[in-house]
Design a protein around this motif. Structure first.
Motif: not given
Length: 326
Positions: A207, A201, A204-205, A214, A49, A229, A226-227
């Motif tokens: 992904q 959330n 992310k699941d 993303y 991400t 990288d 939070h999301i």
């Protein structure tokens, strides 16, 4: 290069906002261009991400639409798995349309209010596949269940759902063609904080389950932390810093990034003074010379006013910054 899905090289998008032909002739007014995106370069790796942050009007959404093919490039190159977009055949472009999807900012505006949810989610299947109507509906049910909705929602209209549920419908539609890369243009900004967490959330699941990449656009640094990288910071159409998330939040190098992070309220340290971001964003029709951030920068020198800095690595090869004094 095998793990890089998308590579942007000096991509630029200028919008012609010149006065009318009559005004230019009579009043001798020159042409004007809005440099919404000005020479941006970055990479998005498979399965990661990559987040873009910045103040409103810095070019994040325009950049998203360039990558999705909704706007043509003024200059620059975009490579998808090493193949330049302009060099692709018609068949490759059609395949690329299926591999790249987009989730828009406002779920109230991105869903057709006259269509039932079943038709909305199945529309990509009807356009790009040869599935029959029954198979399309079965796939739509499967997609809705993946995002926490059910078969009973197929016959309902978008106005019968909450904001968070509408965004789940948008995510289900984006997943219909099994994409590899999803562009998320501030997908949680119109949602309540508790609903934001649920949608993040869920993303992310999904992904992890579908091995998605993303491009996540936001002005909310808490959401990005939070999301993401890796994070890229934009200012007035240009990238000023790119770094892994933890590195950027722990040790930002560009003065603009430092100002953004210092402005975040810290509930764990209520005694910490909150630093306001100084100044206002300049008029994008007449950006400052040299480094466009220099009118607001405490480190600015004559070099900054005359010469625009280029992105270069510092102590960490993955940490790039465009600043003469960082």
């Amino acid at each position: 290069m095998t793990d890089i899905f998308l590579k942007a090289e000096h991509i630029t998008r200028w919008f012609d906002v010149s006065p009318s032909w009559l005004e230019r002739v009579i009043y001798r007014r020159p042409r004007q261009y809005l440099k919404a995106v000005d020479g941006v370069s970055f990479e998005v790796r498979k399965g990661e991400t990559f987040a873009l942050v910045g103040e409103s009007g810095c070019g994040k959404s325009t950049l998203a639409r360039l990558l999705a093919g909704l706007y043509p490039l003024t200059k620059g190159h975009i490579f998808y798995e090493g193949i330049e977009s302009t060099a692709m055949t018609a068949g490759q472009k059609k395949q690329l349309q299926q591999r790249i999807q987009m989730i828009f900012q406002d779920p109230y505006a991105s869903l057709n209010p006259r269509w039932r949810v079943g038709r909305i989610v199945a529309e990509p299947l009807a356009t790009h596949t040869r599935l029959g109507v029954r198979e399309q509906q079965e796939k739509a049910v499967e997609l809705l269940e993946q995002v926490g909705l059910g078969p009973s929602d197929l016959q309902r209209y978008p106005h019968q759902f909450s904001g968070g549920q509408r965004q789940r419908i948008s995510i289900a539609r984006a997943l219909a063609l099994n994409p590899e890369f999803i562009i998320c243009d501030e997908p949680t900004s119109a949602l309540d904080v508790s609903v934001q967490a649920q949608v993040l959330n869920l993303m992310k699941d999904l992904q992890a389950a579908h091995h998605l990449s993303y491009l996540f656009i936001s002005h909310n640094l808490a959401v990005v932390h939070h999301i993401a990288d890796r994070v890229g910071v934009m200012y007035l159409g240009r990238l000023v810093e790119v770094a892994p998330r933890d590195v950027l939040f722990r040790a930002p190098l560009h003065p603009y990034t430092q100002m953004l992070l210092a402005a975040i309220p810290d509930l764990g340290r209520r005694d910490r003074p909150r630093t306001q971001v100084a100044g206002e964003v300049p008029n994008p029709l007449s950006p400052p010379s040299g480094c466009t951030f220099h009118p607001r920068c405490p480190l600015a020198t004559e070099l900054c006013r005359q010469t625009a800095p280029t992105m270069s690595p510092r102590q960490d090869p993955q940490h790039l910054v465009a600043c003469h004094h960082a």
